[in-house]
Design a protein around this motif. Structure first.
Motif, PDB file in Angstrom:
ATOM      1  N   ARG A 148      34.655  74.349 -33.717  1.00 35.48           N
ATOM      2  CA  ARG A 148      34.054  75.864 -33.896  1.00 35.48           C
ATOM      3  C   ARG A 148      32.629  75.940 -33.534  1.00 35.48           C
ATOM      4  O   ARG A 148      32.171  76.883 -32.753  1.00 35.48           O
ATOM      5  N   GLU A 149      31.728  74.845 -33.993  1.00 33.56           N
ATOM      6  CA  GLU A 149      30.347  74.932 -33.404  1.00 33.56           C
ATOM      7  C   GLU A 149      30.014  74.822 -32.172  1.00 33.56           C
ATOM      8  O   GLU A 149      29.167  75.573 -31.317  1.00 33.56           O
ATOM      9  N   VAL A 150      30.892  73.792 -31.555  1.00 37.16           N
ATOM     10  CA  VAL A 150      30.693  73.552 -29.958  1.00 37.16           C
ATOM     11  C   VAL A 150      31.237  74.935 -29.236  1.00 37.16           C
ATOM     12  O   VAL A 150      30.667  75.452 -28.361  1.00 37.16           O
ATOM     13  N   LEU A 151      32.168  75.672 -29.832  1.00 39.09           N
ATOM     14  CA  LEU A 151      32.777  76.807 -29.205  1.00 39.09           C
ATOM     15  C   LEU A 151      31.918  77.881 -29.170  1.00 39.09           C
ATOM     16  O   LEU A 151      31.664  78.690 -28.243  1.00 39.09           O
ATOM     17  N   GLN A 152      30.941  78.077 -30.161  1.00 43.15           N
ATOM     18  CA  GLN A 152      30.097  78.955 -30.288  1.00 43.15           C
ATOM     19  C   GLN A 152      28.706  78.777 -29.049  1.00 43.15           C
ATOM     20  O   GLN A 152      28.852  79.894 -28.257  1.00 43.15           O
ATOM     21  N   MET A 185      43.142  76.440 -28.246  1.00 37.11           N
ATOM     22  CA  MET A 185      43.387  77.870 -27.901  1.00 37.11           C
ATOM     23  C   MET A 185      44.248  78.191 -26.905  1.00 37.11           C
ATOM     24  O   MET A 185      44.238  79.415 -26.569  1.00 37.11           O
ATOM     25  N   GLY A 186      44.899  77.294 -26.147  1.00 32.56           N
ATOM     26  CA  GLY A 186      45.814  77.872 -25.207  1.00 32.56           C
ATOM     27  C   GLY A 186      45.166  78.510 -24.002  1.00 32.56           C
ATOM     28  O   GLY A 186      45.953  79.543 -23.451  1.00 32.56           O
ATOM     29  N   VAL A 187      43.950  78.132 -23.460  1.00 34.46           N
ATOM     30  CA  VAL A 187      43.273  78.850 -22.396  1.00 34.46           C
ATOM     31  C   VAL A 187      43.145  77.445 -21.326  1.00 34.46           C
ATOM     32  O   VAL A 187      42.814  76.410 -21.554  1.00 34.46           O
ATOM     33  N   GLY A 188      42.601  78.080 -20.154  1.00 37.37           N
ATOM     34  CA  GLY A 188      42.193  77.047 -19.156  1.00 37.37           C
ATOM     35  C   GLY A 188      40.809  77.254 -18.549  1.00 37.37           C
ATOM     36  O   GLY A 188      40.374  76.699 -17.628  1.00 37.37           O
ATOM     37  N   ALA A 191      36.123  81.727 -19.556  1.00 33.80           N
ATOM     38  CA  ALA A 191      36.318  83.055 -19.334  1.00 33.80           C
ATOM     39  C   ALA A 191      37.457  83.601 -20.222  1.00 33.80           C
ATOM     40  O   ALA A 191      37.199  84.739 -21.121  1.00 33.80           O
ATOM     41  N   GLU A 192      38.490  82.835 -20.369  1.00 36.27           N
ATOM     42  CA  GLU A 192      39.439  82.920 -21.428  1.00 36.27           C
ATOM     43  C   GLU A 192      38.993  83.075 -22.630  1.00 36.27           C
ATOM     44  O   GLU A 192      39.413  83.609 -23.900  1.00 36.27           O
ATOM     45  N   LEU A 193      38.214  81.764 -23.081  1.00 38.05           N
ATOM     46  CA  LEU A 193      37.606  81.645 -24.226  1.00 38.05           C
ATOM     47  C   LEU A 193      36.786  82.581 -24.796  1.00 38.05           C
ATOM     48  O   LEU A 193      36.999  83.253 -25.953  1.00 38.05           O
ATOM     49  N   VAL A 194      35.910  83.155 -23.807  1.00 37.50           N
ATOM     50  CA  VAL A 194      35.191  84.481 -24.227  1.00 37.50           C
ATOM     51  C   VAL A 194      36.181  85.593 -24.648  1.00 37.50           C
ATOM     52  O   VAL A 194      35.711  86.503 -25.530  1.00 37.50           O
ATOM     53  N   GLN A 199      37.392  89.243 -29.446  1.00 35.90           N
ATOM     54  CA  GLN A 199      38.125  89.982 -30.380  1.00 35.90           C
ATOM     55  C   GLN A 199      38.061  89.434 -31.498  1.00 35.90           C
ATOM     56  O   GLN A 199      38.429  90.372 -32.533  1.00 35.90           O
ATOM     57  N   ILE A 200      37.790  88.214 -32.097  1.00 34.92           N
ATOM     58  CA  ILE A 200      37.843  87.830 -33.366  1.00 34.92           C
ATOM     59  C   ILE A 200      36.294  87.195 -33.659  1.00 34.92           C
ATOM     60  O   ILE A 200      35.968  85.891 -32.948  1.00 34.92           O
ATOM     61  N   PRO A 201      35.413  87.665 -34.233  1.00 30.38           N
ATOM     62  CA  PRO A 201      34.261  86.929 -34.683  1.00 30.38           C
ATOM     63  C   PRO A 201      34.355  85.786 -35.379  1.00 30.38           C
ATOM     64  O   PRO A 201      34.961  85.502 -36.048  1.00 30.38           O
TER      65      PRO A 201
END
Length: 223
Positions: A148-152, A185-188, A191-194, A199-201
């Motif tokens: 989650r930290e990396v995702l931020q 997260m099921g994305v490639g 841009a999809e991650l963003v 949508q969810i903080p």
């Protein structure tokens, strides 16, 4: 849980309920009738797709009061109001509170059916949106605290090297985290991650101190 949209009809006049029910059945809808808001509240299941057709003027708990009761209970239900004694102030109050339409008796069949279809369409969109948000929440919950930290940092537009420096770890470790995040997260792409994380903080405690950038896609080609 039923997947067939239900048109809940609430009116204290049985003749009105009978007439609207017949019309709805002829058009392929599934109506359920109630002579009072209290009876509707006792039987109401928010999980049932559909809409509510509600008379304004009824004894004890009137239509506007039922609308407020549903809102207070966080039971989202798209409402088409009907009335034989409509006035501008009442209709404005109902529409401001989220009513889909406000029809005055006698109601034209065409107008009534159009309002019902509109309300059901809004209900379907709202339910699909809630399901998508729930799916995103579940995927975010599957991430480790470090992921989650990396995702931020990723959605803030940072490159692997920058993230590694900020977190005090190796760049190759960040690459591993990014790959796991995308899989969970099921994305490639970033841009999809963003799109999902907008949508969810993710939470202010994790986001504090992160760089602000106008280019959240800066690392798209550096994955």
């Amino acid at each position: 849980m039923s997947t067939t949209p239900t048109v809940f009809l609430v009116d204290n006049e049985q003749a009105v309920l009978n007439a609207l029910s017949r019309l709805l059945i002829e058009e392929g809808f599934a109506p359920r009738t109630f002579r009072s808001p209290e009876a509707f509240l006792c039987a109401h299941d928010p999980a049932t797709p559909g809409c509510l057709v509600l008379d304004i003027e009824m004894p004890y708990l009137n239509g506007l009061a039922l609308q407020r009761a549903l809102q207070a209970s966080a039971w989202e239900r798209f409402i088409v109001f009907i009335t034989g004694h409509g006035d501008i102030a009442t209709s404005v109050e109902a529409m401001k509170a989220g009513a889909v339409d406000f029809l005055t008796k006698p109601i034209e069949d065409r107008d009534f059916l159009a309002a019902v279809r509109n309300a059901i369409a809004k209900d379907q969109v709202a339910r699909e949106t809630r399901e998508e948000l729930q799916s995103i929440r579940q995927r975010l919950a599957s991430l480790t605290p470090r992921e989650r930290e990396v995702l931020q940092h990723v959605v803030a537009g940072q490159m692997n090297k920058q993230i590694a420096a900020d977190l005090g770890t190796a760049e190759k470790t960040i690459k591993v985290h990014r790959a796991r995040i995308k899989k969970k997260m099921g994305v490639g792409s970033v841009a999809e991650l963003v799109r999902l994380t907008l949508q969810i903080p993710l939470g202010t405690s994790l986001a504090s101190g992160l760089p602000r950038t106008g280019s959240a896609y800066a690392s798209r080609g550096r994955e």
